[in-house]
Design a protein around this motif. Structure first.
Motif, mmCIF file in Angstrom:
data_model
loop_
_atom_site.group_PDB
_atom_site.id
_atom_site.type_symbol
_atom_site.label_atom_id
_atom_site.label_comp_id
_atom_site.label_asym_id
_atom_site.label_seq_id
_atom_site.Cartn_x
_atom_site.Cartn_y
_atom_site.Cartn_z
ATOM 1 N N GLY A 53 0.815 -1.196 0.000
ATOM 2 C CA GLY A 53 0.000 0.000 0.000
ATOM 3 C C GLY A 53 0.849 1.246 0.000
ATOM 4 N N PRO A 54 0.262 2.394 0.401
ATOM 5 C CA PRO A 54 1.019 3.652 0.424
ATOM 6 C C PRO A 54 2.270 3.589 1.297
ATOM 7 N N GLU A 55 2.179 2.891 2.448
ATOM 8 C CA GLU A 55 3.343 2.798 3.322
ATOM 9 C C GLU A 55 4.485 2.050 2.646
ATOM 10 N N ALA A 56 4.161 0.965 1.942
ATOM 11 C CA ALA A 56 5.190 0.205 1.232
ATOM 12 C C ALA A 56 5.819 1.037 0.128
ATOM 13 N N ARG A 57 5.014 1.822 -0.571
ATOM 14 C CA ARG A 57 5.563 2.664 -1.639
ATOM 15 C C ARG A 57 6.479 3.744 -1.062
ATOM 16 N N ARG A 62 11.967 5.668 -0.107
ATOM 17 C CA ARG A 62 13.006 6.102 0.823
ATOM 18 C C ARG A 62 14.226 5.180 0.731
ATOM 19 N N GLY A 63 13.974 3.865 0.579
ATOM 20 C CA GLY A 63 15.083 2.934 0.420
ATOM 21 C C GLY A 63 15.885 3.221 -0.831
ATOM 22 N N ALA A 122 14.168 1.870 4.185
ATOM 23 C CA ALA A 122 12.818 1.321 4.238
ATOM 24 C C ALA A 122 12.345 1.163 5.683
ATOM 25 N N ALA A 123 13.250 0.743 6.582
ATOM 26 C CA ALA A 123 12.878 0.553 7.990
ATOM 27 C C ALA A 123 12.515 1.871 8.661
ATOM 28 N N LEU A 124 13.162 2.970 8.271
ATOM 29 C CA LEU A 124 12.850 4.264 8.858
ATOM 30 C C LEU A 124 11.462 4.746 8.472
ATOM 31 N N GLU A 125 10.924 4.205 7.387
ATOM 32 C CA GLU A 125 9.556 4.536 6.973
ATOM 33 C C GLU A 125 8.567 3.493 7.455
ATOM 34 N N SER A 126 8.965 2.222 7.470
ATOM 35 C CA SER A 126 8.070 1.129 7.849
ATOM 36 C C SER A 126 8.876 0.054 8.569
ATOM 37 N N ALA A 127 8.619 -0.102 9.868
ATOM 38 C CA ALA A 127 9.360 -1.093 10.650
ATOM 39 C C ALA A 127 9.101 -2.505 10.134
ATOM 40 N N GLY A 128 7.882 -2.772 9.672
ATOM 41 C CA GLY A 128 7.556 -4.102 9.157
ATOM 42 C C GLY A 128 8.363 -4.463 7.928
ATOM 43 N N TRP A 129 8.423 -3.550 6.975
ATOM 44 C CA TRP A 129 9.206 -3.817 5.771
ATOM 45 C C TRP A 129 10.701 -3.876 6.103
ATOM 46 N N PRO A 174 12.118 14.016 6.541
ATOM 47 C CA PRO A 174 11.641 13.200 7.661
ATOM 48 C C PRO A 174 10.453 12.346 7.254
ATOM 49 N N PRO A 175 10.324 11.134 7.805
ATOM 50 C CA PRO A 175 9.166 10.299 7.505
ATOM 51 C C PRO A 175 7.876 10.981 7.940
ATOM 52 N N ALA A 176 6.820 10.658 7.227
ATOM 53 C CA ALA A 176 5.523 11.239 7.574
ATOM 54 C C ALA A 176 5.077 10.740 8.940
ATOM 55 N N PRO A 177 4.618 11.633 9.832
ATOM 56 C CA PRO A 177 4.116 11.187 11.120
ATOM 57 C C PRO A 177 2.735 10.581 10.974
ATOM 58 N N GLY A 178 2.155 10.171 12.077
ATOM 59 C CA GLY A 178 0.786 9.668 12.039
ATOM 60 C C GLY A 178 -0.184 10.789 11.728
ATOM 61 N N VAL A 179 -1.449 10.463 11.727
ATOM 62 C CA VAL A 179 -2.472 11.458 11.442
ATOM 63 C C VAL A 179 -2.435 12.527 12.525
#
Length: 491
Positions: A53-57, A62-63, A122-129, A174-179
């Motif tokens: 999804g958007p987070e993976a993209r 970022r990677g 990628a980890a700095l944007e999504s810990a799962g990925w 910087p990575p996008a924060p939460g809502v």
């Protein structure tokens, strides 16, 4: 050049070469070759963009950016500064060796730097990925010692450079924060199936749809809503007023689909009619919709059906020309005078030919070369500025014109000023690159409730939510706390 770690480095290399690694022979040489020229990570990034999804993209982007910086650093600085011969292959079994042996300096390892940079970015944007990619990156790094093309220290330093590149990219972007936190929750009308919701879709906003147009998607998600399209030949303000009048008669809500400039115009109409506003993302960037947690048309439709309403702040500009006070013009995101309005004008002129993001980069380079300071008065004090930026609510990221905030109802204007003194442009660029922007003497930031600006010169433009217009001779910036009722996404 003498390397003090040569003895243990070669000893560890010999241990890896002399040891049998079950299951590694059919895998690691192929993995090492696949990572040549970043091909492996390009394929991984493409796969993340397709299946995620958007987070993976965002993680993939970022990677890739981190990898590009790491590769540039290693190949232009690292290998040029350190000339180290490759390990001797006598101790490495033939089955492990690469068919094509690299001939560049062994120190540092470019493959390891790229692997660590992509996985860390990628980890700095999504810990799962990041967790999924870490074993692959570690395997690529180890494969460079396993196949005999690098010493362990080459790999360790390469990994360190890759991680550093990822953090450098994060410092700039910087990575996008939460809502962000909205204001207090408020009751909104019950609109079953969208009944009572009148939506105006600005067909001229954003890129062309790949599949179904936004109007069709809104109608499918809210079959009882009234959806109308506004083309370039129509009057958008007039169409929004008509939709708002119909919605007010039904005690419903006003909806709008478009970019931030379109949403700003709809917000003014919704405020006049006392209506809640449903924002359907339909522009190129959609900053305000993203801050509401609305990433797509379906998110907004769900918010309408689930009656998720909240109040947010509205900022405004009021012209004070000749002592007469004009009508307040609201803005939801940002206001600026100086270099940014010039950037917007150049970007819009080029975007139709080369696309939005390339046009943004080209416009930034052009404005950096050609822009000149603007003479203005801020609260009665004369200033020569490259940029005056004011954000609706406090922004969390540091920079000349930041784009992320954590609270949509804090009652504040976030003001950033870049002075136009001697060598200001060079000093500002150096401060931004070295990470000391907040301590630069040409950069000033403050949080205020209102700001008076006077523009004595001719030909000065301002930008509100990305829309450029001539600046009045004098204007007042202030806030309407909790002024607008909106539909918000899930937190």
């Amino acid at each position: 050049m003498a390397y003090p770690w040569k003895s243990w480095d070669r000893a560890l290399f010999s241990q890896v070469a002399g040891r049998h690694w079950p299951g590694a022979e059919p895998v690691l040489p192929r993995l090492s070759r696949a990572a040549d020229h970043g091909r492996l990570w390009g394929a991984v990034a493409a796969g993340m963009a397709v299946v995620g999804g958007p987070e993976a993209r965002r993680a993939a982007l970022r990677g890739a950016g981190s990898l590009a910086l790491a590769s540039l650093t290693v190949n232009t600085v690292g290998k040029g500064a350190f000339r180290r011969a490759r390990p001797l292959l006598e101790a490495v079994p033939v089955i492990r060796r690469l068919r094509r042996q690299p001939v560049t300096s062994s120190f540092p390892s470019g493959h390891s730097a790229s692997a660590a940079a992509f996985a860390t970015g990628a980890a700095l944007e999504s810990a799962g990925w990041g967790a999924l990619l870490a074993p692959v990156a570690a395997s690529v790094a180890f494969s460079r010692v396993y196949t005999g093309v690098h010493y362990p220290s080459d790999v360790l330093v390469g990994c360190a450079l890759g991680v550093g590149a990822a953090f450098a990219v994060r410092a700039v972007l910087p990575p996008a924060p939460g809502v962000p936190r909205p204001g207090p929750a408020v009751p909104v009308p019950e609109l079953p199936g969208g009944r009572g919701l009148h939506v105006v879709v600005n067909a001229a906003s954003g890129p062309p749809p790949l599949l179904s147009p936004p109007a069709a998607r809104i109608a499918a998600a809210l079959p009882l809503a009234e959806v109308s399209e506004c083309t370039e030949d129509d009057d958008l303000a007039e169409q929004l007023e008509k939709a708002a009048s119909l919605a007010a008669g039904q005690r419903g809500a006003l909806g709008v689909c478009g970019g931030d400039g379109t949403v700003r115009l709809a917000a003014a109409v919704a405020l006049r009619h006392g209506l809640p506003l449903a924002v359907f993302p339909g522009g190129t960037r959609n900053h305000f919709a993203a801050d509401l947690g609305l990433r797509g048309v379906e998110d907004t439709a769900a918010a309408v059906l689930e009656r998720r309403g909240a109040r947010v702040d509205v900022a405004g500009t009021t012209a004070l020309d000749g002592g007469a006070r004009g009508a307040a013009e609201p803005f939801l995101n940002t206001f600026s005078i100086g270099s940014y309005p010039d950037l917007v004008r150049v970007r819009e002129r080029w975007s139709r030919r080369v696309g939005a993001w390339p046009a943004s980069v080209l416009a930034a380079v052009h404005v950096l070369r050609t822009c000149r300071p603007v003479d203005i008065e801020i609260n009665g004090r004369p200033r020569s500025v490259w940029l005056l930026f004011a954000g609706n609510c406090r922004y969390s990221s540091v920079g000349l014109a930041p784009v992320r905030r954590r609270d949509l109802a804090d009652g504040r204007l976030d003001v950033r000023i870049v002075d136009g003194g001697p060598y200001a442009r060079t000093r500002l660029l150096g401060a931004a690159l070295t990470g000391v922007l907040t301590r630069s003497p040409v950069y000033e930031a403050a949080e205020v409730r209102r700001l008076r600006v006077r523009v004595p010169g001719e030909g000065v433009h301002l930008a509100c939510d990305g829309e450029v217009a001539p600046a009045p001779r004098e204007l007042l910036l202030d806030k309407v706390p909790d002024g607008l009722v909106v539909y918000r996404g899930r937190r």
